[in-house]
Motif scaffolding. Sequence first.
Motif, PDB file in Angstrom:
ATOM      1  N   GLU A 159       0.985  -1.256  -0.397  1.00  0.00           N
ATOM      2  CA  GLU A 159      -0.085  -0.178   0.240  1.00  0.00           C
ATOM      3  C   GLU A 159       0.748   1.374  -0.003  1.00  0.00           C
ATOM      4  N   ALA A 160       2.017   0.836   0.471  1.00  0.00           N
ATOM      5  CA  ALA A 160       3.043   2.133   0.812  1.00  0.00           C
ATOM      6  C   ALA A 160       3.631   2.568  -1.002  1.00  0.00           C
ATOM      7  N   PHE A 161       3.955   1.173  -0.950  1.00  0.00           N
ATOM      8  CA  PHE A 161       4.763   1.115  -2.482  1.00  0.00           C
ATOM      9  C   PHE A 161       3.196   2.089  -3.088  1.00  0.00           C
ATOM     10  N   GLN A 162       2.351   1.756  -3.687  1.00  0.00           N
ATOM     11  CA  GLN A 162       1.251   2.414  -4.376  1.00  0.00           C
ATOM     12  C   GLN A 162       0.997   3.673  -4.208  1.00  0.00           C
ATOM     13  N   ALA A 163       1.110   3.955  -2.674  1.00  0.00           N
ATOM     14  CA  ALA A 163       0.567   5.311  -2.685  1.00  0.00           C
ATOM     15  C   ALA A 163       2.098   6.453  -2.983  1.00  0.00           C
ATOM     16  N   GLU A 164       3.187   5.532  -3.199  1.00  0.00           N
ATOM     17  CA  GLU A 164       4.140   6.713  -3.014  1.00  0.00           C
ATOM     18  C   GLU A 164       4.491   7.089  -5.270  1.00  0.00           C
ATOM     19  N   LYS A 165       3.890   5.321  -5.708  1.00  0.00           N
ATOM     20  CA  LYS A 165       3.862   5.641  -6.755  1.00  0.00           C
ATOM     21  C   LYS A 165       2.710   6.328  -7.665  1.00  0.00           C
ATOM     22  N   GLU A 166       1.623   6.332  -6.299  1.00  0.00           N
ATOM     23  CA  GLU A 166       0.795   7.839  -7.300  1.00  0.00           C
ATOM     24  C   GLU A 166       1.042   8.641  -6.890  1.00  0.00           C
ATOM     25  N   LYS A 167       1.779   9.154  -5.988  1.00  0.00           N
ATOM     26  CA  LYS A 167       2.306  10.587  -6.075  1.00  0.00           C
ATOM     27  C   LYS A 167       3.084  10.943  -6.961  1.00  0.00           C
ATOM     28  N   GLU A 168       4.020  10.070  -7.406  1.00  0.00           N
ATOM     29  CA  GLU A 168       5.266  10.362  -7.885  1.00  0.00           C
ATOM     30  C   GLU A 168       4.764  10.295  -9.200  1.00  0.00           C
ATOM     31  N   LEU A 169       3.529   9.688 -10.057  1.00  0.00           N
ATOM     32  CA  LEU A 169       2.825   9.465 -11.263  1.00  0.00           C
ATOM     33  C   LEU A 169       2.111  11.241 -11.274  1.00  0.00           C
ATOM     34  N   GLU A 170       1.949  11.605 -10.224  1.00  0.00           N
ATOM     35  CA  GLU A 170       0.682  12.912 -10.409  1.00  0.00           C
ATOM     36  C   GLU A 170       1.880  14.021  -9.800  1.00  0.00           C
ATOM     37  N   LYS A 171       3.421  13.127  -9.550  1.00  0.00           N
ATOM     38  CA  LYS A 171       4.145  14.832  -9.887  1.00  0.00           C
ATOM     39  C   LYS A 171       4.434  14.961 -11.771  1.00  0.00           C
ATOM     40  N   ALA A 172       4.596  14.123 -11.538  1.00  0.00           N
ATOM     41  CA  ALA A 172       4.792  13.824 -13.566  1.00  0.00           C
ATOM     42  C   ALA A 172       3.934  14.069 -14.095  1.00  0.00           C
ATOM     43  N   ARG A 173       2.624  14.178 -13.959  1.00  0.00           N
ATOM     44  CA  ARG A 173       1.782  15.250 -14.668  1.00  0.00           C
ATOM     45  C   ARG A 173       1.767  15.850 -14.640  1.00  0.00           C
ATOM     46  N   GLU A 174       1.324  17.044 -13.166  1.00  0.00           N
ATOM     47  CA  GLU A 174       1.920  18.455 -12.898  1.00  0.00           C
ATOM     48  C   GLU A 174       3.096  18.738 -13.930  1.00  0.00           C
ATOM     49  N   GLN A 175       3.703  17.878 -13.850  1.00  0.00           N
ATOM     50  CA  GLN A 175       5.368  18.391 -14.593  1.00  0.00           C
ATOM     51  C   GLN A 175       4.864  18.507 -16.321  1.00  0.00           C
ATOM     52  N   ALA A 176       4.468  17.382 -16.670  1.00  0.00           N
ATOM     53  CA  ALA A 176       3.713  17.866 -17.811  1.00  0.00           C
ATOM     54  C   ALA A 176       2.813  18.238 -18.710  1.00  0.00           C
ATOM     55  N   GLU A 177       2.288  18.782 -17.717  1.00  0.00           N
ATOM     56  CA  GLU A 177       1.296  19.298 -17.738  1.00  0.00           C
ATOM     57  C   GLU A 177       1.845  21.189 -17.606  1.00  0.00           C
ATOM     58  N   ALA A 178       2.309  21.038 -17.136  1.00  0.00           N
ATOM     59  CA  ALA A 178       3.131  22.688 -17.256  1.00  0.00           C
ATOM     60  C   ALA A 178       3.869  22.771 -18.588  1.00  0.00           C
ATOM     61  N   GLU A 179       4.660  21.448 -18.947  1.00  0.00           N
ATOM     62  CA  GLU A 179       6.015  21.557 -19.724  1.00  0.00           C
ATOM     63  C   GLU A 179       5.215  21.973 -21.386  1.00  0.00           C
ATOM     64  N   VAL A 180       3.654  21.247 -20.916  1.00  0.00           N
ATOM     65  CA  VAL A 180       2.538  21.414 -22.428  1.00  0.00           C
ATOM     66  C   VAL A 180       2.466  22.649 -22.446  1.00  0.00           C
ATOM     67  N   LYS A 181       1.973  23.129 -21.509  1.00  0.00           N
ATOM     68  CA  LYS A 181       1.168  24.971 -21.176  1.00  0.00           C
ATOM     69  C   LYS A 181       2.440  25.779 -21.728  1.00  0.00           C
ATOM     70  N   LYS A 182       3.642  25.262 -20.759  1.00  0.00           N
ATOM     71  CA  LYS A 182       4.657  26.487 -21.623  1.00  0.00           C
ATOM     72  C   LYS A 182       5.144  26.402 -23.345  1.00  0.00           C
ATOM     73  N   ALA A 183       4.825  25.017 -23.744  1.00  0.00           N
ATOM     74  CA  ALA A 183       5.586  24.887 -25.175  1.00  0.00           C
ATOM     75  C   ALA A 183       4.220  25.389 -26.360  1.00  0.00           C
ATOM     76  N   LYS A 184       2.958  25.232 -25.984  1.00  0.00           N
ATOM     77  CA  LYS A 184       1.699  25.889 -26.414  1.00  0.00           C
ATOM     78  C   LYS A 184       2.106  27.779 -25.443  1.00  0.00           C
ATOM     79  N   GLN A 185       2.551  27.938 -25.007  1.00  0.00           N
ATOM     80  CA  GLN A 185       3.093  29.562 -24.791  1.00  0.00           C
ATOM     81  C   GLN A 185       4.137  29.471 -25.572  1.00  0.00           C
ATOM     82  N   ASP A 186       5.080  29.366 -26.145  1.00  0.00           N
ATOM     83  CA  ASP A 186       6.239  29.102 -26.969  1.00  0.00           C
ATOM     84  C   ASP A 186       6.205  28.939 -28.249  1.00  0.00           C
TER      85      ASP A 186
END
Length: 785
Positions: A560-587
């Motif tokens: 359960e701890a591993f799954q929680a950490e995995k989900e946390k990392e995925l969420e972090k990656a999703r947030e970073q990807a969204e930020a990069e996409v947003k920046k790319a669109k603006q550029d």
Amino acid sequence: MNDRVLRLLEYDKMKDQMKQHVASSLGRSAVDELQPMTDYADIKAQLEESDEGAAVIRLKGQAPRGGIFDIRPQIKRAEIGGMLNESELIEISATIHAGYQLKTFIRSLIDDDLLQLPRLEAKVEDIHALQGLEQEIKQSIDDHGKVLDSASSDLRRIRQRLKTTESSIRSKLEQLTRSSDHQAKLSDAVVTIRNDRYVIPVKQEYRNAFGGIVHDQSSSGATLFIEPQSVVTLNNQLREAKADERDEIERILRELSTLVMNNTGGLLENVAILASLDFIFAKAYYAVSLKAERPTFVDQQMLEFSRARHPLIPQDEVVPIDVALGDEYQSLVITGPNTGGKTVTLKTVGLLTLMAQSGLFLPVASGSTAGIFQTVCADIGDEQSIEQNLSTFSSHMTNIVEMLDMINHESLVLFDELGAGTDPAEGAALAVAILDEVKSRGARTVATTHYSELKGYAYNREGVMNASVEFDVDTLQPTYRLLTGVPGRSNAFAISQRLGLDKDVINSAETHVSQETREVEQMITSLEEQKKLAEQDVLEAEEIRRDARQIHRELEKEFEAFQAEKEKELEKAREQAEAEVKKAKQDAEDIIEYLRELQREGLEVKEHELIDARKQLENAAPKTAKKQEKVKEKTRKQQAIELGDEVKVISFNQRGQVLAKVSDNEFQVQLGIMKMNVKKDDMEKIKSEPKQSPKPVARVQSNQHVKPELDLRGVRYDEAMHRVEKYLDEAVLAGFQKVDIIHGKGTGALRKGVKELLKKHPNVKNTRDGGMNEGGIGNTVVELK
């Protein structure tokens, strides 16, 4: 159930234990009325109530039961018009408040989805609020039972008059006691009360100095307690005010008693519900104190108690036993020495059965099962009657005769030392006959005995099981453990040897024992050893199972701890990807806006500027998007690009036409008015729609390559017209369907001339101005036939 059986099995002592957990006399009365039930539905309902009460205690630790009183006598007196006193009214108010508190408490557990309590919910829903009556009582009487000034305006006025009159009396008397002329005449300079009137202590010889009334005298007669004439009138006024106060208080109490009378029905229902709730929580607290569990209750004549403990034996002393009856066998015969625990086992089985049929939790391990018996019959202990001149044997037989009259297939029968008190041979024979009779009626039986003849009883009859209580020869002490399946063996020789009896005497005694008896004893010894080994194996298996469960729980937590950490990392990656996409669109928007600005200004976009813009777009593309394009890139690298193919340039999201091959991985592409060198993996070949077969046209071979555009900028008008006509013929012969005539904006003369020529040309199907990315009005797009 028979009262004698309840007494023998110490049912009343068990109830005395439970009374320690009630909160009111109502709960105590409910415990007093508790009896074993014989209806399956009633027993199940009571067990469910106990279960809900225990669930509340486990979650909250306690339930609010303070302030519950048995107010039924007060209600009855009010109902017939009697006046209730202050303390009785306070108890009524407290009971109303206790009902409201308990109802709110249970409702909060249900509304917050903490527990499902259908039976408790049904009870508290029927509690009447009666807060109006409660408030009336509280506003009139304080917690100490005194009627408040706020109870009525008349009472407030009367008490104000009392204070004023009392103050005047004290003031006058204190003046007398402080006067230097009178101090010598007083025994003490104090103001006191006699016969409910204010007086002063005067010496006997000065009794006439103050006038007034003598109310009392000291034991010696030297002091008289006199009410001076100056305060007689005031004391009379004070007495009148007190009488008025009593009358007003009585009026208030009668008024409140009338309110109680008007709410008789609701109060009586509340009392009944609160008595039930107090009883339910008393059962729950009792279960907690015993570390008891809810048994699985079945509508059958059977029981299976695991690690059962007698509730009246201290928990640090009791030895748990495992006992079953009614499933694999219907009779259990327990043999063993005196003080070995046989009777305790018998009483444990009987009392726990009665407790289960009373809707109580049992001091057993979870998973235990209890059944239902219409009658429980018991013959336990030495009930010799001197008055009736009965011996021990006669007393037992009298009880057994009475028991046989009521025994049937729904009975539980408990025999202690069956057949004892008479000749061993006859007693053993009688015991066997009685057991057979009870068994033939289908009853479930537990019997204890000393007779060795009964050790073989279970081996000769189906549905009968032997059992014994263990005895430790080394310590000469019983262990009180019940060994099911193993008959008790005689320990006389071993005990005698341990106590120091001569070995020769013991050997001589053994010669008098038959070979058959010795073989039986050896068999029993072997069975005991095998039983111990089996139990040891069970304990080891249970320990391994516990360890496995623990490991399983730990692994589950880690997973359960591993799954929680995995989900946390995925969420972090999703947030970073969204930020990069947003920046790319603006550029990308910034780059496109820059190109549009150049077009609006009518400036020609240089190839190196386009290359720079393309690099900026490539850098702006988010990594996540690039990863998603890997498969498409691989496909694009494998596709075949040929001259004249219509393609889509990925980085610009624009359609164009391949003009020339620069290298194996790079081509020159016409994008509107712009020519660019584009990598092969940045292009996608566009499947062209099937073309209709063109009409036969004479083709003129040309060694010169025909481009899909004609640039007329800087060419004079006449030459330009000539070039257009020639170019259109070459384009048709080359098979182009669409070409661009680039004439620029300039003065508009060249543009107008080209437009006129195109309108008249037979191979031109349609024309239009170039789009935003095609040069605008400086370019005419020609659709050929």
